[in-house]
Design a protein around this motif. Structure first.
Motif, PDB file in Angstrom:
ATOM      1  N   GLY A 125      -6.595 -66.570 -49.686  1.00 50.94           N
ATOM      2  CA  GLY A 125      -6.378 -66.499 -51.314  1.00 50.94           C
ATOM      3  C   GLY A 125      -6.902 -67.629 -52.159  1.00 50.94           C
ATOM      4  O   GLY A 125      -6.834 -67.565 -53.289  1.00 50.94           O
TER       5      GLY A 125
ATOM      6  N   TYR B  61     -14.552 -57.684 -50.636  1.00 50.37           N
ATOM      7  CA  TYR B  61     -13.395 -56.548 -51.038  1.00 50.37           C
ATOM      8  C   TYR B  61     -14.322 -55.681 -51.694  1.00 50.37           C
ATOM      9  O   TYR B  61     -13.883 -54.825 -52.741  1.00 50.37           O
ATOM     10  CB  TYR B  61     -12.292 -56.961 -51.649  1.00 50.37           C
ATOM     11  CG  TYR B  61     -11.292 -57.891 -50.904  1.00 50.37           C
ATOM     12  CD1 TYR B  61     -10.745 -57.283 -49.906  1.00 50.37           C
ATOM     13  CD2 TYR B  61     -11.519 -59.255 -51.444  1.00 50.37           C
ATOM     14  CE1 TYR B  61     -10.119 -58.525 -49.296  1.00 50.37           C
ATOM     15  CE2 TYR B  61     -10.749 -60.249 -50.562  1.00 50.37           C
ATOM     16  CZ  TYR B  61     -10.091 -59.898 -49.545  1.00 50.37           C
ATOM     17  OH  TYR B  61      -9.255 -60.421 -48.675  1.00 50.37           O
TER      18      TYR B  61
ATOM     19  N   GLU C 267      -6.729 -69.200 -43.802  1.00 46.40           N
ATOM     20  CA  GLU C 267      -7.231 -67.741 -43.676  1.00 46.40           C
ATOM     21  C   GLU C 267      -8.135 -67.242 -44.617  1.00 46.40           C
ATOM     22  O   GLU C 267      -7.723 -66.227 -45.278  1.00 46.40           O
ATOM     23  CB  GLU C 267      -6.118 -66.402 -43.458  1.00 46.40           C
ATOM     24  CG  GLU C 267      -5.255 -67.036 -42.242  1.00 46.40           C
ATOM     25  CD  GLU C 267      -3.934 -66.114 -42.134  1.00 46.40           C
ATOM     26  OE1 GLU C 267      -3.645 -65.584 -40.976  1.00 46.40           O
ATOM     27  OE2 GLU C 267      -3.424 -65.536 -43.146  1.00 46.40           O
TER      28      GLU C 267
ATOM     29  N   ARG D  35     -12.292 -64.034 -48.792  1.00 41.22           N
ATOM     30  CA  ARG D  35     -13.181 -64.120 -50.295  1.00 41.22           C
ATOM     31  C   ARG D  35     -13.892 -65.605 -50.264  1.00 41.22           C
ATOM     32  O   ARG D  35     -15.099 -65.296 -50.618  1.00 41.22           O
ATOM     33  CB  ARG D  35     -12.316 -64.100 -51.474  1.00 41.22           C
ATOM     34  CG  ARG D  35     -12.911 -63.899 -52.733  1.00 41.22           C
ATOM     35  CD  ARG D  35     -11.803 -64.262 -53.795  1.00 41.22           C
ATOM     36  NE  ARG D  35     -10.732 -63.634 -53.356  1.00 41.22           N
ATOM     37  CZ  ARG D  35     -10.183 -62.340 -53.868  1.00 41.22           C
ATOM     38  NH1 ARG D  35     -10.951 -61.676 -54.436  1.00 41.22           N
ATOM     39  NH2 ARG D  35      -9.233 -61.833 -53.477  1.00 41.22           N
TER      40      ARG D  35
ATOM     41  N   LYS E 278     -10.429 -58.488 -43.404  1.00 46.41           N
ATOM     42  CA  LYS E 278     -10.500 -57.355 -44.389  1.00 46.41           C
ATOM     43  C   LYS E 278     -11.361 -57.605 -45.681  1.00 46.41           C
ATOM     44  O   LYS E 278     -11.833 -56.677 -46.145  1.00 46.41           O
ATOM     45  CB  LYS E 278      -9.242 -57.179 -44.885  1.00 46.41           C
ATOM     46  CG  LYS E 278      -8.624 -58.253 -45.683  1.00 46.41           C
ATOM     47  CD  LYS E 278      -7.089 -57.928 -46.090  1.00 46.41           C
ATOM     48  CE  LYS E 278      -6.640 -58.835 -47.560  1.00 46.41           C
ATOM     49  NZ  LYS E 278      -5.628 -59.683 -47.250  1.00 46.41           N
TER      50      LYS E 278
END
Ligand SMILES: *Cc1c(COP(=O)(O)O)cnc(C)c1O
Length: 463
Positions: free
Chosen positions: A278, A421, A320, A323, A96
């Motif tokens: 994250g 993003y 995972e 970013r 994503k």
């Protein structure tokens, strides 16, 4: 956030408005390597280059705005994560953050796995040849059609997010004569953002099943009873843009606690634990992210220690990062359209994109850096707000930054760390045409996602 509230101030104004800005840097021509993709540098003629290509040439060839992505940097970061975690762990890139077929191929080649969270992301992954067993499927409301497609494709794991989904996936898999590998996503009561984590009532959100009140344990009980699914582990994702490992420490402690309860109740030791993504990156010079090898070492130690204390075999770890891999590898190239000084306040610099190509500033109050890239300048620094061209006063790209006071229409400016993003959250607001993603490597540039055209827009408009 510890940005200075008392900046030394730009020399063009005596009084500065309130804002989260540091003092202007000593030399605006210097590019902080922390926030720029690795191959970005300013040439002797003052023009910034990336992978050896001047941004002026990229703007001419591909237009602006455009996302310029350093492929070697992407691959290097992906590889660094893979290497840091080694053979006993899996790295799933969070699609994503930014997904295209080229990116999928790079990941496949560098030995990473892939997280998807919609049918569209799954279609992109499969069409680019990512082996299905290296894909994980996330989301709090996967449709029956999405689940069926994933199970049929032989997807590696589905991360279950609710009691209903446990049953739904089990039934679909069973009706297809399959046994689907699954994890259960739990909320551990920890939410981490940037430099802090909060270990209180953060189960009040849509993702996951709370550990609190035995709900996650009940979900495990039900999952273990169903034939269509094979429970392989527990998943936890605690937040985004995290710099502080203590949130992961608490999360790992609580997840291992659940693994221990499962062993005690069912006599089963689940073989996997997924600690989510994250991990933070540098958007401005004030951010100090950790290297993948430090993160790998810290997470592995935490899980190993917690499992030893609980007398459990150490499960296989997955992480995972999204970013942290793609974010730093791209910048957005804009052309300046207008420069509007507001006396005693700041100067508004309007660019040819805005919230349609970077919604993060409006959505999360995100901080970004910016630099003049089409030339060097010795002009004084001026405090600017970089804004887009949309019909919305919140259409801000960079809230507070310094650019040279001789900035003029036609100059190119670039906003670094926009790999994650930005394109993936881009919109057609005001019928904007979403910008291309141009991959650069070793003196070559190629479009990996093309610019939208008016025909693309009108094709959907069938009234
Ligand atoms: C968003 C997300 C990630 C990736 O987050 P980053 O901040 O990009 O590293 C990983 N796992 C899950 C479940 C997510 O929702």
């Amino acid at each position: 956030m510890s940005r200075s509230a008392h900046p030394a101030g730009p020399r063009h104004a005596d009084v500065l408005p309130e804002g989260h800005y540091a003092a202007p840097p000593a030399d605006l021509n210097v590019l902080d390597p922390k926030v720029w993709a690795r191959s970005v540098t300013r040439g002797e003629d003052g023009v910034v280059t990336v992978a050896g290509l001047p941004v002026t040439r990229l703007a001419e060839e591909f237009g602006t705005p455009a996302y310029i992505l350093d492929e070697a940097d992407f691959r290097a970061r992906a590889r660094a994560w893979r290497t840091a975690f080694g053979a006993d762990a899996d790295v799933f890139y969070a699609g994503k953050a930014f997904l295209s077929r080229a990116v999928v191929r790079w990941l496949a080649e560098e030995g990473l796995n892939l997280d998807v969270c919609s049918g569209g992301e799954l279609a992109t992954a499969l069409s680019a040849g990512m082996p299905a067993d290296r894909i994980a499927f996330h989301g709090n409301n996967k449709s029956a059609a999405e689940i069926e497609r994933a199970v049929r494709a032989g997807i590696g794991r589905i991360v279950l997010d609710s009691f209903q989904e446990i049953v739904r996936v089990a039934h679909i898999a069973q009706s297809l004569g399959k046994r689907q590998r699954v994890q259960i996503r739990v909320t551990v009561g920890v939410e981490a953002h940037t430099h802090e984590f909060i270990a209180t009532a953060h189960e009040d959100q849509k993702f996951g099943i709370p550990l609190a009140g035995g709900q996650a344990a009940e979900a495990v009980r039900r999952a273990l009873r169903l034939d269509g699914i094979e429970l392989i582990g527990i998943h936890s994702h605690i937040g985004s843009q995290i710099f502080d490992m203590s949130g992961f420490e608490v999360a790992a402690h609580r997840v291992v606690g659940l693994l221990k309860d499962i062993r005690d109740e069912h006599g089963v030791e689940l073989p996997e634990i997924d600690l989510g993504g994250g991990l933070g990156i540098a958007y401005t010079s004030g951010d100090d992210p950790r290297e993948p090898h430090e993160i790998a070492k810290a997470l592995t130690e935490i899980v190993t220690r917690e499992c030893r204390a609980a007398r459990l075999r150490t499960p296989r770890i997955s992480v995972e990062p999204g970013r942290a891999i793609v974010g730093p590898t791209a910048f957005t190239l804009y052309e300046v359209g207008t420069v509007k000084p507001l006396d005693g306040l700041r100067t508004y610099v309007s660019v040819d994109g805005g919230m349609s190509d970077n919604i993060r500033t409006a959505l999360y109050d995100a901080e970004y850096s910016v630099a003049l890239v089409s030339r060097a300048s010795d002009a004084e620094p001026m405090l600017v707000r970089v804004v887009g061209k949309h019909c919305e006063s919140g259409d801000i790209v960079v809230k507070d930054a310094f650019l040279p006071a001789d900035l003029a229409p036609g100059d190119l400016i670039a906003v670094p760390a926009t790999g994650a993003y930005c394109r993936s959250m881009a919109s057609n607001y005001n019928h904007a045409l979403r910008p291309p993603v141009v991959a650069v490597e070793d003196g070559e540039a190629r479009v990996i996602v093309r610019r939208e055209t008016e025909e693309d827009l009108l094709r959907l408009d069938v009234g």
